[in-house]
Enzyme design. Structure first.
Site, mmCIF file in Angstrom:
data_model
loop_
_atom_site.group_PDB
_atom_site.id
_atom_site.type_symbol
_atom_site.label_atom_id
_atom_site.label_comp_id
_atom_site.label_asym_id
_atom_site.label_seq_id
_atom_site.Cartn_x
_atom_site.Cartn_y
_atom_site.Cartn_z
ATOM 1 N N LYS A 86 6.201 -1.359 5.916
ATOM 2 C CA LYS A 86 7.078 -1.824 6.992
ATOM 3 C C LYS A 86 8.348 -2.468 6.419
ATOM 4 C CE LYS A 86 3.677 -0.531 9.697
ATOM 5 N NZ LYS A 86 2.510 -0.363 8.827
ATOM 6 N N ARG B 155 -5.102 2.976 -12.217
ATOM 7 C CA ARG B 155 -5.911 2.391 -11.153
ATOM 8 C C ARG B 155 -6.167 0.914 -11.407
ATOM 9 N NH1 ARG B 155 -11.499 1.863 -10.287
ATOM 10 N NH2 ARG B 155 -12.045 3.258 -11.991
ATOM 11 N N TYR C 83 -3.847 -6.638 14.617
ATOM 12 C CA TYR C 83 -3.547 -5.213 14.559
ATOM 13 C C TYR C 83 -4.819 -4.402 14.829
ATOM 14 C CZ TYR C 83 -2.683 -0.696 12.298
ATOM 15 O OH TYR C 83 -2.598 0.638 12.011
ATOM 16 N N ASP D 186 -1.813 -12.130 7.892
ATOM 17 C CA ASP D 186 -1.011 -10.906 7.832
ATOM 18 C C ASP D 186 0.424 -11.297 8.173
ATOM 19 O OD1 ASP D 186 0.323 -8.490 8.315
ATOM 20 O OD2 ASP D 186 -1.499 -7.508 9.026
#
Length: 428
Positions: free
Chosen positions: A241, A91, A144, A216
């Site tokens: 993506k 983590r 978005y 972004d």
């Protein structure tokens, strides 16, 4: 795991494989502290020998799937919690994940990067890491839908004020600035309208006011645009993506120009727990090896299809940065010289019903909410990715009831056109 476990572990692993010329390609190496003992079969099954590679190096990136790392001394483990000189818990850091972070940071021209379990994990980490109650954000109106939802939630629960702007007018951003403005949030190519932000002009206004800029860059990828080169401070990607590109990974990355901003965001990110799984990082790295080839094909096919769609009687409007009719064509020519991306936004003359018929009528393309895949995907944004926006917000973002988003894949462009053409005939 306790909060103490979230101390940084940021530097490269000290045991990185050297490019040496040892006589043996590999040899078993038992690093167990009680190797001199003679364990029974039950114990041997739990403690297999580790293979230490010498004299060569793996051509592919190794997958370090294990989530926890062992140390030879209590002092070394204690030091790892504060020094960042070793990996101790995935983590907080993992060699495969770190390789992905370094690779994307290098592609974007950044100082360092953080990887996340999803693109929204990256968006949330940046927003939550940089904003506090009472702060003000200036954001592009056509962001978005997930980002819009986060900003709306921050406004409702944290009292974070948000002002939405077009993303193309520096004076609009200048007028929106306040003493409490802490972030300007933009998209290189907006989702799904394909509007292109004037990053250099807007970032210059923000820099004058000492306001950091987050961009972004998912739709463009580092192959088409590097926002940090145009004044941005932070770049966010949905690695799901174009970076990964094969519909088999969920991931996100945030790249930082300033190591101090990185440390500030990372402090919150490790506590949020949206860390990348090593296998997802490995798959993303594998996908990135063909990024330039995929983007070249997808940009060319998208521009071709956009021109054909613009001439079709069932189509009211088409938006793609390569089209001469695109409202941001001049900006796109400066920021996206290698191509306008693989996404085409289409407004169908028949409105919402035509959009529904079209996305259900395609046969080669798939009805799916994602993008950037090797396969062509279509969707209706108003009812899916941007369902969080009300009618007024949709109109402000430039999303109409008949808007359809087409994410162009790497199939033969003529096959794609035949599919789109037959779907348009049914939607007309």
């Amino acid at each position: 795991m306790s909060h103490a476990d979230s101390a940084p572990a940021d530097s490269a692993p000290a045991d990185a494989t050297p490019h040496d010329s040892a006589p043996h390609d590999s040899a078993p190496h038992d690093s167990a502290p009680h190797a001199a003992l003679s364990p029974r079969p039950e114990t041997l099954a739990v403690h297999p020998p580790h293979v230490e590679i010498t004299g060569s190096r793996p051509l592919g990136v190794p997958l370090h799937q294990g989530h926890v790392f062992a140390f030879d001394s209590a002092d070394a483990l204690a030091t790892a919690f504060t020094s960042g000189d070793a990996f101790l818990y995935s983590r907080l850091g993992n060699p495969t994940v770190r390789t992905l972070e370094d690779a994307v940071a290098r592609l974007e021209g950044g100082a360092t990067a953080l990887s996340f379990a999803s693109g929204m994990g990256a968006v949330n980490a940046v927003l939550l890491g940089l904003l506090s109650s009472g702060d003000h954000v200036i954001a592009q109106s056509c962001v978005y839908g997930g980002t819009y939802a986060v900003l709306t939630d921050l406004a409702a629960r944290w009292g974070v004020d948000v002002t939405y702007v077009s993303g193309t007018d520096p004076d609009e951003v200048r007028a929106a600035l306040r003493p409490t403005t802490r972030l300007l949030y933009l998209e290189t190519i907006a989702n799904p309208t394909t509007r292109v932000s004037d990053l250099p002009a807007l970032a210059a206004v923000a820099a004058e006011a000492g306001v950091p800029v987050a961009v972004d860059n998912t739709f463009a990828s580092p192959l088409l645009c590097r926002p940090l080169d145009h004044g941005a401070d932070i770049v966010v990607h949905s690695a799901t993506k174009y970076l990964a590109g094969h519909a088999d990974v969920l991931g996100g990355v945030a790249v930082f120009k300033d190591p101090e901003q990185y440390a500030r965001v990372r402090h919150h990110a490790v506590e949020q727990g949206a860390s990348t799984d090593p296998f997802a990082a490995w798959l993303t790295l594998r996908g990135m090896q063909t990024l330039s080839l995929r983007m070249e094909r997808q940009c060319a096919s998208a521009a071709d299809l956009a021109a054909r769609l613009a001439a079709h009687p069932a189509v009211e409007a088409v938006r793609h940065p390569a089209l001469a009719s695109h409202p941001d064509r001049e900006i796109a020519a400066r920021l996206l010289p290698r191509g306008g991306g693989g996404v085409v936004s289409v407004d169908l003359a028949g409105g919402r019903e035509a959009g529904r018929v079209f996305v259900e009528a395609v046969r080669l393309a798939s009805l799916s909410v994602s993008l950037g895949d090797v396969k062509t995907l279509v969707m209706h944004p108003a009812s899916t990715s941007h369902h969080q926006l009300d009618a007024a917000a949709l109109a402000a973002a430039g999303i109409g009831p008949g808007t359809v988003r087409i994410s162009v894949g790497i199939e033969h462009v003529e096959d794609l056109w035949e599919d789109l053409e037959q779907a348009l005939a049914k939607a007309a």
